[in-house]
Motif scaffolding. Sequence first.
Motif, short mmCIF file in Angstrom:
data_model
loop_
_atom_site.label_atom_id
_atom_site.label_comp_id
_atom_site.label_asym_id
_atom_site.label_seq_id
_atom_site.Cartn_x
_atom_site.Cartn_y
_atom_site.Cartn_z
N ALA A 138 0.82 -1.22 0.00
CA ALA A 138 0.00 0.00 0.00
C ALA A 138 0.85 1.27 0.00
O ALA A 138 0.30 2.37 -0.06
N LEU A 139 2.17 1.13 0.03
CA LEU A 139 3.05 2.29 0.14
C LEU A 139 3.32 2.91 -1.22
O LEU A 139 3.27 2.25 -2.26
N SER A 140 3.67 4.18 -1.21
CA SER A 140 4.15 4.85 -2.41
C SER A 140 5.57 4.38 -2.73
O SER A 140 6.22 3.72 -1.91
N GLY A 141 6.04 4.73 -3.92
CA GLY A 141 7.39 4.32 -4.29
C GLY A 141 8.44 4.86 -3.34
O GLY A 141 9.39 4.16 -2.97
N GLY A 142 8.30 6.13 -2.93
CA GLY A 142 9.26 6.70 -2.00
C GLY A 142 9.22 6.06 -0.63
O GLY A 142 10.26 5.85 0.00
N GLU A 143 8.01 5.72 -0.18
CA GLU A 143 7.89 5.05 1.12
C GLU A 143 8.51 3.66 1.07
O GLU A 143 9.18 3.23 2.02
N ARG A 144 8.30 2.95 -0.02
CA ARG A 144 8.91 1.62 -0.16
C ARG A 144 10.44 1.73 -0.14
O ARG A 144 11.12 0.89 0.48
N GLN A 145 10.96 2.73 -0.80
CA GLN A 145 12.41 2.92 -0.82
C GLN A 145 12.95 3.10 0.59
O GLN A 145 13.98 2.53 0.97
N ARG A 146 12.24 3.87 1.40
CA ARG A 146 12.69 4.11 2.76
C ARG A 146 12.58 2.85 3.62
O ARG A 146 13.44 2.59 4.47
N VAL A 147 11.54 2.07 3.40
CA VAL A 147 11.39 0.82 4.15
C VAL A 147 12.52 -0.15 3.80
O VAL A 147 13.10 -0.80 4.68
N LEU A 148 12.87 -0.25 2.53
CA LEU A 148 13.94 -1.17 2.13
C LEU A 148 15.29 -0.68 2.63
O LEU A 148 16.17 -1.49 2.94
N LEU A 149 15.47 0.63 2.74
CA LEU A 149 16.69 1.15 3.34
C LEU A 149 16.73 0.77 4.83
O LEU A 149 17.78 0.38 5.35
N ALA A 150 15.59 0.87 5.51
CA ALA A 150 15.52 0.45 6.91
C ALA A 150 15.87 -1.03 7.05
O ALA A 150 16.55 -1.43 8.00
N ARG A 151 15.42 -1.84 6.11
CA ARG A 151 15.77 -3.27 6.15
C ARG A 151 17.28 -3.46 6.05
O ARG A 151 17.86 -4.30 6.76
N ALA A 152 17.94 -2.68 5.20
CA ALA A 152 19.40 -2.76 5.09
C ALA A 152 20.05 -2.34 6.41
O ALA A 152 21.01 -2.97 6.86
N PHE A 153 19.52 -1.30 7.06
CA PHE A 153 20.08 -0.86 8.33
C PHE A 153 19.97 -1.93 9.41
O PHE A 153 20.84 -2.06 10.27
N THR A 154 18.87 -2.72 9.40
CA THR A 154 18.68 -3.72 10.45
C THR A 154 19.69 -4.86 10.35
O THR A 154 19.87 -5.61 11.31
N GLN A 155 20.36 -4.99 9.21
CA GLN A 155 21.43 -5.99 9.12
C GLN A 155 22.65 -5.56 9.95
O GLN A 155 23.56 -6.36 10.14
N ASP A 156 22.63 -4.30 10.40
CA ASP A 156 23.75 -3.75 11.16
C ASP A 156 25.07 -4.02 10.44
O ASP A 156 26.02 -4.55 11.01
#
Length: 286
Positions: A138-156
């Motif tokens: 349900a997210l916009s393209g920009g929101e999805r981009q930010r979520v996937l960046l957050a996923r990369a951050f959680t890999q620490d």
Amino acid sequence: MRIEVEDLHVAYAGRTVVAGARLIAAAGEITGLIGPNGSGKSTLLRTVYRHLRPVEGRVLLDGTDILTMAPSRSARHIAALPQERGGDFELTVREVVAMGRTPYKRAFAGEDATDRDIVARALRDVGMGGHAGRRFTALSGGERQRVLLARAFTQDPDVLVLDEPTNHLDIRHQVELLTLLRSGRRTTLVSLHDLNAAASVCDRLHVLHAGAVVASGPPREVLTPPLLADVFGVRAAVVDHPLTGDPLIAIDHRAPADDETAGTAGTAGTSTTHSGRPHLVDGPSG
């Protein structure tokens, strides 16, 4: 940790896309890849995060060939935000971000308090803390981009590999993302189309053209009018940004560079590409 790309040759769909690339992403620095479309930036990055295997050459993580490492081990050190997002996830935002903890979990192991804290912090960092329960689809393209960046951050991770991370983001979120990258001081290898963003955020730039690295160095040394004409085919002036002092590239949008303009001068030594046109080069990265 430090990334070294040594004499990399990569073929994709039967065509050589990267030919003899050499570069370094120094520990704790933001290293940018710039170049026109089709120059090999995404292919090189896919090789760094092991989506593609090189025909020749190596990618080293602190001196170790990443292909000799177990995938789970390299995933703890290197996190990627690819340009292609893959299929839509029928998951919540929080579930997508929590996938970044997978390299640290044994099979069928559940989340613990540390995982939950890391996921929550990553969502806050990208401005999506209030959207954890929303569906990713349900997210916009920009929101999805930010979520996937957050996923990369959680890999620490020790190393972030980002392919056009500002795609789909509005101006405010582009600035916030670039500020976040600078404040994190992780080793970061990032491709950017926006040359002014690259000049502002990157400690060092590598310019790709026809699959080869044709210039390397600090942004102020690399982003010169002759190089912009020769590699990007544009007429440009490089001045100081009135707010930050960074190099600011003013492009003539009324006409491209002509052949007489391209590569007629330089501030470093010159070399010759396979096309016979001059380009700026410096010594081996250190």
